[in-house]
Design an enzyme around this catalytic site. Structure first.
Site, PDB file in Angstrom:
ATOM      1  N   GLU A 150      -7.219   4.846   7.600  1.00  0.00           N
ATOM      2  CA  GLU A 150      -6.945   6.253   7.284  1.00  0.00           C
ATOM      3  C   GLU A 150      -8.144   6.888   6.585  1.00  0.00           C
ATOM      4  OE1 GLU A 150      -3.259   5.624   5.203  1.00  0.00           O
ATOM      5  OE2 GLU A 150      -2.256   5.222   7.107  1.00  0.00           O
ATOM      6  N   ASN A 207       0.865  -1.181   0.000  1.00  0.00           N
ATOM      7  CA  ASN A 207       0.000   0.000   0.000  1.00  0.00           C
ATOM      8  C   ASN A 207       0.903   1.233   0.000  1.00  0.00           C
ATOM      9  OD1 ASN A 207      -1.867   1.992   0.427  1.00  0.00           O
ATOM     10  ND2 ASN A 207      -2.447   1.356   2.490  1.00  0.00           N
ATOM     11  N   HIS A 249      -9.777   1.144   4.624  1.00  0.00           N
ATOM     12  CA  HIS A 249      -8.526   1.415   5.350  1.00  0.00           C
ATOM     13  C   HIS A 249      -8.814   2.431   6.461  1.00  0.00           C
ATOM     14  CE1 HIS A 249      -4.488   2.651   6.337  1.00  0.00           C
ATOM     15  NE2 HIS A 249      -4.053   1.579   5.701  1.00  0.00           N
ATOM     16  N   SER A 266       2.839  -1.895  10.609  1.00  0.00           N
ATOM     17  CA  SER A 266       4.276  -1.883  10.916  1.00  0.00           C
ATOM     18  C   SER A 266       4.998  -3.186  10.576  1.00  0.00           C
ATOM     19  CB  SER A 266       4.513  -1.494  12.380  1.00  0.00           C
ATOM     20  OG  SER A 266       4.070  -0.167  12.612  1.00  0.00           O
ATOM     21  N   GLY A 273       4.697   1.340   4.966  1.00  0.00           N
ATOM     22  CA  GLY A 273       6.026   1.972   4.923  1.00  0.00           C
ATOM     23  C   GLY A 273       7.112   1.103   4.290  1.00  0.00           C
ATOM     24  N   LYS A 324       0.054   4.263  -0.469  1.00  0.00           N
ATOM     25  CA  LYS A 324      -0.645   5.461   0.020  1.00  0.00           C
ATOM     26  C   LYS A 324      -0.397   6.640  -0.925  1.00  0.00           C
ATOM     27  CE  LYS A 324      -0.335   3.409   4.539  1.00  0.00           C
ATOM     28  NZ  LYS A 324      -0.320   3.553   5.977  1.00  0.00           N
ATOM     29  N   GLY A 349       1.805   2.370  10.880  1.00  0.00           N
ATOM     30  CA  GLY A 349       2.790   3.463  10.763  1.00  0.00           C
ATOM     31  C   GLY A 349       3.417   3.871  12.087  1.00  0.00           C
ATOM     32  N   GLU A 365      -5.917  -4.972  10.533  1.00  0.00           N
ATOM     33  CA  GLU A 365      -4.940  -3.925  10.806  1.00  0.00           C
ATOM     34  C   GLU A 365      -5.316  -3.166  12.080  1.00  0.00           C
ATOM     35  OE1 GLU A 365      -2.672  -2.596   7.089  1.00  0.00           O
ATOM     36  OE2 GLU A 365      -4.537  -1.488   7.106  1.00  0.00           O
TER      37      GLU A 365
HETATM   38  P1  PGA Z   1       2.422   0.403   7.773  1.00  0.00           P
HETATM   39  O1  PGA Z   1       1.018   0.627   7.036  1.00  0.00           O
HETATM   40  O2  PGA Z   1       3.011  -0.874   7.260  1.00  0.00           O
HETATM   41  O3  PGA Z   1       3.262   1.605   7.385  1.00  0.00           O
HETATM   42  O4  PGA Z   1       2.140   0.350   9.231  1.00  0.00           O
HETATM   43  C1  PGA Z   1       0.136  -0.429   6.829  1.00  0.00           C
HETATM   44  C2  PGA Z   1      -1.126   0.078   6.209  1.00  0.00           C
HETATM   45  O5  PGA Z   1      -1.519   1.210   6.469  1.00  0.00           O
HETATM   46  O6  PGA Z   1      -1.800  -0.624   5.438  1.00  0.00           O
END
Ligand code: PGA
Length: 244
Positions: free
Chosen positions: A96, A9, A94, A208, A230, A11, A172, A166
């Site tokens: 976010e 992802n 998601h 993460s 990330g 983003k 993140g 998640e």
């Molecule tokens: P992250 O993001 O690996 O940076 O924690 C995962 C995601 O938002 O799908």
């Protein structure tokens, strides 16, 4: 061992040029096809990666699609146009977007229906906040998210939906959940999804994930793959995760 599903992802973190460069590196690095890889760039880079670059070793996914099939909906992007330009998957729900765009379970239910109708497969994200977890309500919270968005959905194939677990507090943040706890949650999600949909649905873990912890999650029985944010932006690290 069965192939795992590894989703990147990206983003809104890369320029179009950076997206193309990363896509071609990833495409090369995973040519052994050890696992199934899905790359989710932004809307603008997606067709360039699929059509212009012609990447072949991974599938493409979008990071969102609209509620309606066609509508007076300024700025929205339809599932059918994404499909037309090479997307096979779409990430919906998601955290976010749930937070920033105020997408609730009902809106997500409509988005899932429209995306499936357009022929996209859905990567549906669920997860609890830290306060839900600390109050001991993580599993009841997630079961409600699943029921609200998946109830009475007529699914043709069990592979039309993948669920990504998640925990919001792990996204993140560099904080991961204990892989054994993630496995337990994935088992609960699988059970609840089967009750609702009458089909066995695959569950991924996200939050993460990096090259060091990825194998600890991938070896869990109920975890069929990973959703990586990330760490998917660094070619070498992401390729290493895919080649686990
Ligand atoms: P992250 O993001 O690996 O940076 O924690 C995962 C995601 O938002 O799908």
């Amino acid at each position: 061992m069965a192939k795992k599903i590894i989703v990147a992802n990206w983003k809104m973190k890369l320029s179009v040029e950076e997206s193309l460069r990363l896509a071609s590196l990833v495409d090369l690095g995973i040519s052994n096809k050890k696992n199934e890889v899905i790359v989710c760039p932004d809307f603008l880079s997606l067709p360039l990666i699929g059509v212009s670059l012609g990447a072949t070793n991974f599938s493409l996914g979008a990071q969102d699609s609209a509620v309606e099939e066609k509508a007076a909906a300024t700025g929205e992007v339809s599932a059918s146009n994404l499909k037309e330009l090479g997307a096979e998957y779409v990430i919906l729900g998601h955290s976010e977007r749930r937070l920033r765009q105020c997408e609730d379970d009902n809106v997500l239910k409509l988005k899932i229906q429209t995306a499936l109708k357009a022929g996209l497969k859905v990567i549906f994200c669920v997860g609890e906040s830290l306060s839900e977890r600390e109050a001991g309500r993580a599993s009841s919270f997630i079961k409600k998210q699943l029921r609200n968005s998946l109830k009475s959905l007529a699914l043709k194939k069990s592979t039309d939906i993948i669920i990504a677990y998640e925990p919001i507090w792990a996204i993140g943040s560099g904080k991961t959940i204990d892989p054994l706890e993630a496995n337990k949650m994935a088992g609960i999600i699988e059970g609840e999804a089967e009750k609702i949909l009458g089909k066995k649905i695959k569950v991924l873990y996200g939050g993460s994930v990096d090259v060091k912890n990825s194998s600890d999650f991938l070896k869990q029985k109920n975890i069929s793959g990973l959703l990586v944010g990330g760490a998917s932006l660094k070619a070498e690290e992401f390729i290493a995760i895919c080649n686990n």
